[in-house]
Design a protein around this motif. Structure first.
Motif, PDB file in Angstrom:
ATOM      1  N   GLU A   1     -10.406   6.170 -11.622  1.00  0.00           N
ATOM      2  CA  GLU A   1      -9.422   5.583 -10.727  1.00  0.00           C
ATOM      3  C   GLU A   1      -9.551   4.063 -10.721  1.00  0.00           C
ATOM      4  N   GLU A   2      -8.490   3.402 -10.305  1.00  0.00           N
ATOM      5  CA  GLU A   2      -8.437   1.950 -10.362  1.00  0.00           C
ATOM      6  C   GLU A   2      -9.375   1.332  -9.330  1.00  0.00           C
ATOM      7  N   VAL A   3     -10.020   0.238  -9.728  1.00  0.00           N
ATOM      8  CA  VAL A   3     -10.933  -0.472  -8.848  1.00  0.00           C
ATOM      9  C   VAL A   3     -10.154  -1.424  -7.952  1.00  0.00           C
ATOM     10  N   VAL A   4     -10.563  -1.522  -6.700  1.00  0.00           N
ATOM     11  CA  VAL A   4      -9.864  -2.429  -5.786  1.00  0.00           C
ATOM     12  C   VAL A   4     -10.849  -2.997  -4.783  1.00  0.00           C
ATOM     13  N   SER A   5     -10.638  -4.239  -4.379  1.00  0.00           N
ATOM     14  CA  SER A   5     -11.449  -4.874  -3.348  1.00  0.00           C
ATOM     15  C   SER A   5     -10.545  -5.234  -2.179  1.00  0.00           C
ATOM     16  N   SER A   6     -11.145  -5.796  -1.120  1.00  0.00           N
ATOM     17  CA  SER A   6     -10.339  -6.175   0.043  1.00  0.00           C
ATOM     18  C   SER A   6      -9.310  -7.234  -0.335  1.00  0.00           C
ATOM     19  N   ALA A   7      -9.701  -8.181  -1.215  1.00  0.00           N
ATOM     20  CA  ALA A   7      -8.746  -9.206  -1.644  1.00  0.00           C
ATOM     21  C   ALA A   7      -7.574  -8.577  -2.384  1.00  0.00           C
ATOM     22  N   ASP A   8      -7.851  -7.533  -3.180  1.00  0.00           N
ATOM     23  CA  ASP A   8      -6.770  -6.848  -3.897  1.00  0.00           C
ATOM     24  C   ASP A   8      -5.763  -6.254  -2.918  1.00  0.00           C
ATOM     25  N   ILE A   9      -6.257  -5.636  -1.853  1.00  0.00           N
ATOM     26  CA  ILE A   9      -5.367  -5.030  -0.865  1.00  0.00           C
ATOM     27  C   ILE A   9      -4.478  -6.102  -0.238  1.00  0.00           C
ATOM     28  N   GLN A  10      -5.066  -7.231   0.117  1.00  0.00           N
ATOM     29  CA  GLN A  10      -4.301  -8.311   0.730  1.00  0.00           C
ATOM     30  C   GLN A  10      -3.223  -8.825  -0.217  1.00  0.00           C
ATOM     31  N   VAL A  11      -3.617  -9.020  -1.485  1.00  0.00           N
ATOM     32  CA  VAL A  11      -2.650  -9.512  -2.475  1.00  0.00           C
ATOM     33  C   VAL A  11      -1.543  -8.486  -2.692  1.00  0.00           C
ATOM     34  N   GLU A  12      -1.913  -7.215  -2.848  1.00  0.00           N
ATOM     35  CA  GLU A  12      -0.913  -6.174  -3.108  1.00  0.00           C
ATOM     36  C   GLU A  12       0.074  -6.051  -1.956  1.00  0.00           C
ATOM     37  N   ALA A  13      -0.417  -6.196  -0.725  1.00  0.00           N
ATOM     38  CA  ALA A  13       0.488  -6.123   0.432  1.00  0.00           C
ATOM     39  C   ALA A  13       1.514  -7.250   0.384  1.00  0.00           C
ATOM     40  N   LEU A  14       1.074  -8.455   0.020  1.00  0.00           N
ATOM     41  CA  LEU A  14       2.000  -9.580  -0.072  1.00  0.00           C
ATOM     42  C   LEU A  14       2.924  -9.460  -1.271  1.00  0.00           C
ATOM     43  N   VAL A  15       2.415  -8.917  -2.380  1.00  0.00           N
ATOM     44  CA  VAL A  15       3.271  -8.672  -3.547  1.00  0.00           C
ATOM     45  C   VAL A  15       4.418  -7.752  -3.165  1.00  0.00           C
ATOM     46  N   SER A  16       4.098  -6.694  -2.430  1.00  0.00           N
ATOM     47  CA  SER A  16       5.119  -5.749  -1.993  1.00  0.00           C
ATOM     48  C   SER A  16       6.131  -6.425  -1.076  1.00  0.00           C
ATOM     49  N   MET A  17       5.643  -7.223  -0.124  1.00  0.00           N
ATOM     50  CA  MET A  17       6.538  -7.904   0.807  1.00  0.00           C
ATOM     51  C   MET A  17       7.461  -8.881   0.078  1.00  0.00           C
ATOM     52  N   LEU A  18       6.893  -9.683  -0.837  1.00  0.00           N
ATOM     53  CA  LEU A  18       7.698 -10.673  -1.545  1.00  0.00           C
ATOM     54  C   LEU A  18       8.692  -9.996  -2.493  1.00  0.00           C
ATOM     55  N   THR A  19       8.274  -8.953  -3.173  1.00  0.00           N
ATOM     56  CA  THR A  19       9.182  -8.245  -4.084  1.00  0.00           C
ATOM     57  C   THR A  19      10.367  -7.663  -3.332  1.00  0.00           C
ATOM     58  N   ASN A  20      10.088  -7.054  -2.170  1.00  0.00           N
ATOM     59  CA  ASN A  20      11.179  -6.493  -1.372  1.00  0.00           C
ATOM     60  C   ASN A  20      12.131  -7.585  -0.887  1.00  0.00           C
ATOM     61  N   ALA A  21      11.578  -8.729  -0.485  1.00  0.00           N
ATOM     62  CA  ALA A  21      12.419  -9.831  -0.010  1.00  0.00           C
ATOM     63  C   ALA A  21      13.301 -10.370  -1.134  1.00  0.00           C
ATOM     64  N   LEU A  22      12.732 -10.487  -2.335  1.00  0.00           N
ATOM     65  CA  LEU A  22      13.513 -10.981  -3.473  1.00  0.00           C
ATOM     66  C   LEU A  22      14.582  -9.971  -3.886  1.00  0.00           C
ATOM     67  N   ALA A  23      14.252  -8.688  -3.773  1.00  0.00           N
ATOM     68  CA  ALA A  23      15.212  -7.659  -4.167  1.00  0.00           C
ATOM     69  C   ALA A  23      16.439  -7.645  -3.261  1.00  0.00           C
ATOM     70  N   THR A  24      16.270  -8.069  -2.024  1.00  0.00           N
ATOM     71  CA  THR A  24      17.402  -8.089  -1.083  1.00  0.00           C
ATOM     72  C   THR A  24      18.079  -9.448  -1.032  1.00  0.00           C
ATOM     73  N   ALA A  25      17.592 -10.387  -1.867  1.00  0.00           N
ATOM     74  CA  ALA A  25      18.207 -11.724  -1.937  1.00  0.00           C
ATOM     75  C   ALA A  25      18.503 -12.023  -3.401  1.00  0.00           C
ATOM     76  N   PRO A  26      19.660 -11.596  -3.913  1.00  0.00           N
ATOM     77  CA  PRO A  26      19.950 -11.693  -5.351  1.00  0.00           C
ATOM     78  C   PRO A  26      19.849 -13.098  -5.911  1.00  0.00           C
ATOM     79  N   ASP A  27      20.093 -14.097  -5.105  1.00  0.00           N
ATOM     80  CA  ASP A  27      20.062 -15.457  -5.637  1.00  0.00           C
ATOM     81  C   ASP A  27      18.674 -16.067  -5.592  1.00  0.00           C
ATOM     82  N   ALA A  28      17.659 -15.270  -5.161  1.00  0.00           N
ATOM     83  CA  ALA A  28      16.308 -15.813  -5.036  1.00  0.00           C
ATOM     84  C   ALA A  28      15.720 -16.170  -6.378  1.00  0.00           C
ATOM     85  N   SER A  29      16.108 -15.467  -7.449  1.00  0.00           N
ATOM     86  CA  SER A  29      15.536 -15.744  -8.752  1.00  0.00           C
ATOM     87  C   SER A  29      16.331 -16.782  -9.503  1.00  0.00           C
TER      88      SER A  29
END
Length: 709
Positions: A681-709
């Protein structure tokens, strides 16, 4: 003329005062004072971020560094040096007040030095006009300039008497191993050995071969389980070094105490976290009732130097390294051994120093490292533990491991070297058993998620704060996108850049002047959930019996206590700012008093080393950043002695980042699972969890804002 002399004297005095003020405004100390006030303000506003934690750590390290510099610089006038020392004492006093107010910051004073801390230290030195060192090295507690001579405190009187009276304290150099030279001479071996654990074959063994149980018996009224008896059989057969990495709740303390008995490894030194020092003394009296036990407190003057078992916490060990290293111990146990993962810390260096001195006096001492989570962030966490056990030296394997590697006939250039090297290390004494494999009579456990809706002003505030955080991340992404585009673009989003933005946000801890970051968001959510979680725990206490309530922050614990008081439910508390006596009194009240229905526990102060199996329900009011921390908390209840199925009720704020963090914790495995259990299974640390949570938040925000890219 007299008037002119007075005027000139006044002018000279004024000039000296101006000069002194200029001196006081120059240099490093005013920079440290400003930085520590920023942290103090953040704590007062309850907006403590990871960046401010790093700032506090940087200030603490630089205070030590500056104090040592002043002490070692004979060119500084004495009056000036005294003034600087007083100003440094003022900064240190503020640090102490901050940590007393927010006990979770204790970990920063002797923890790993992160890249963020290093950067802040460089910036503070630069602001003070201090040129960077040639190698730009950070002075850690272990590497900071020290006074030319450390004056060790004398051993306590009873220790001196024991050292003079006991003949078993004489060195034993029998059966010393010889240096090994062979085909591996000249090879760098530590890195390849660690690689063998980082990338094991699926299903690779994680435990040394243990003999069948022999006739070892437990004291009257206590029972040994088969897995415990097998380790004792190995000790009885002559094995003397163990990394005992059984899952939490499988009785590692009892195994260590009984192993010392079968190996006759007395006097025995047990180095343990402060929170379990009293419990260790109790366990020693319970499992080895024929052996005397003493605990080192403070200056150590009250200890019994003739005792068979000496218990000391890490912090007190630092004060007594010199005489402890010479006391003639024939065994040493390090509990929660992942505490020494940072080899540069003073804590780790002192543990290793004592172990080295024991091994120089005793040819085959009993050395045991106990931890259910031997790896926290990186495979390098093994290094300090292995060095404590004598398996490796600073830059090379120890003689026994070198001999085993020579016997394989392989070098790191051979693919077969890696599984053989892994097996060679495991055979030195890695013992890893899982509950599911060896403790079938421990009832099952389950984690049940309870989504709660955050309503009213608190809910609206958190929703708005999450939107602002997402908008700030989008702004960072768009600013970075103007200058570079990296990686493959999918659905109009540069995902590599998304990750870079998230990693930078975590590393910097966010800018609290422009809104919440991931750390303050999670804390606010915890505060909003506190009363709901406590209400549910109160219902459980009335309907199902005793409940263990876990939280991360003191304000959440305080809210829970107020809620239980409203419900007329008696409760006790374990928190980081308690004395060991108060902590033990709280545990005893919860365990023994049928009228005490709830114990409120700090995740950091009560997550290890205590037995609360009198309860079968756990409420997790706030989420951990890693699965390991969550598991450690649950295993205070799910352990040997438990007779009921255990349920951990995880309170999750629906439709917030809280829910995403819970998903990430559940889908990622800990590092120990991969390195020790052969998991793929994939290795993860506390920093990974924090980064992944923000990756998810930013990806969702960009997906709902078509002109963001």
């Amino acid at each position: 003329m007299a008037r002119r002399r007075v005027d000139r004297s006044g002018a000279d005095r004024s000039s000296r005062n101006r000069s002194r003020r200029r001196q006081d405004d120059d240099g490093l100390i005013p920079v440290l004072a400003k930085a520590v006030r920023e942290v103090e303000a953040a704590v007062e506003r309850r907006q403590l971020t990871a960046g401010q934690r790093s700032r506090l750590q940087a200030v603490a390290l630089l205070v030590r560094e500056e104090r040592a510099r002043i002490q070692g610089d004979s060119s500084v006038p004495e009056a000036r040096a005294n003034n600087d020392r007083k100003r440094l004492d003022g900064v240190a006093t503020i640090l102490a007040q901050i940590v007393a107010r927010e006990p979770s910051l204790f970990a920063e004073l002797d923890g790993d030095v992160s890249e963020t801390t290093q950067r802040l230290m460089r910036e503070m030195r630069h602001a003070a006009g201090i040129a960077p060192a040639q190698d730009d090295e950070v002075a850690t507690p272990a590497t900071a300039p020290q006074p030319t001579e450390r004056k060790a405190p004398p051993p306590p009187p009873s220790v001196r008497a024991a050292q003079l009276a006991n003949p078993f304290l004489t060195p034993d150099f029998s059966r010393a191993s010889a240096k090994v030279q062979g085909h591996l001479a000249g090879w760098e071996l530590i890195g390849p050995i660690l690689n063998a654990f980082e990338h094991p074959a699926p299903g690779a063994p994680a435990c040394m071969a243990l003999p069948e149980p022999r006739g070892t018996t437990a004291p009257k009224g206590l029972d040994l389980m088969a897995h415990q008896a097998r380790l004792l059989a190995a000790a009885s057969a002559g094995h003397r070094t163990f990394l005992l990495a059984d899952e939490p709740g499988l009785g590692k303390t009892a195994q260590a105490l009984l192993a010392a008995q079968v190996a006759n490894a007395y006097p025995l030194l047990a180095v343990v976290p402060n929170v379990v020092k009293t419990n260790w003394a109790r366990e020693a009296q319970q499992w080895t009732p024929g052996r005397s036990v003493t605990v080192i407190h403070g200056d150590g003057q009250t200890i019994d130097g003739f005792a068979d078992i000496v218990v000391v916490n890490y912090e007190v060990l630092d004060r007594h390294v010199d005489w402890i290293g010479d006391h003639g111990f024939r065994g040493m146990v390090v509990d929660e051994a992942h505490y020494i993962k940072n080899k540069k810390s003073q804590r780790s260096q002192h543990v290793i120093e004592v172990s080295d001195r024991i091994r120089k006096r005793v040819s085959r001492p009993l050395l045991m490292a106990l931890t259910g989570t031997p790896l926290v962030n990186d495979i390098d966490d093994f290094r300090a533990i292995w060095q404590f056990l004598g398996w490796i030296e600073e830059r090379r394997p120890g003689d026994e491991l070198t001999a085993a590697l020579e016997k394989t006939g392989f070098t790191p250039a051979d693919h077969a070297f890696y599984p053989a090297a892994r097996s060679a290390v495991i055979d030195l004494g890695i013992v890893r058993r899982r509950k599911v494999d060896v403790a079938a009579d421990i009832p099952a456990r389950r984690i049940a998620d309870l989504p709660v809706e955050l309503e009213g002003a608190a809910g609206r505030s958190i929703s708005q704060a999450e939107k602002q955080l997402a908008q700030r991340l989008v702004g960072r992404y768009q600013a970075a996108l103007e200058h570079r585009r990296t990686g493959e673009v999918t659905d109009g989003i540069d995902h590599a850049l998304v990750r870079l933005v998230a990693e930078r946000e975590v590393a910097e801890g966010g800018d609290e002047t422009t809104g919440d970051n991931v750390f303050t968001m999670v804390r606010k959510i915890g505060q909003a959930k506190a009363e709901l979680a406590a209400d549910y725990a109160a219902q459980l206490a009335r309907s199902a019996g005793k409940v263990v309530f876990f939280a991360k922050h003191l304000d959440v614990m305080d809210t829970a206590a107020e809620t239980f008081a409203k419900h007329d439910i008696r409760h006790t508390t374990i928190r980081g700012d308690q004395t060991s006596t108060a902590r033990q009194k709280a545990i005893d009240a919860f365990v023994n008093d049928p009228d005490v229905g709830v114990i409120i526990c700090s995740l950091t102060a009560a997550g290890v080393g205590i037995n609360l199996q009198v309860a079968s329900n756990v409420v997790l009011a706030e989420l951990s950043w890693t699965n390991a921390e969550q598991t450690q908390a649950i295993d205070r209840v799910h352990r040997i002695g438990q007779t009921e199925p255990v349920t951990a009720w995880r309170i999750i704020a629906a439709q917030t980042i809280d829910a995403r963090i819970a998903e990430l914790i559940d889908t990622k495995a800990g590092l120990a699972g991969r390195a020790l259990d052969g998991s793929d299974e994939e290795v993860v640390s506390s920093a990974d969890i924090q980064v992944e949570a923000l990756v998810s938040m930013l990806t969702n925000a960009l997906a709902t804002a078509p002109d963001a890219s």
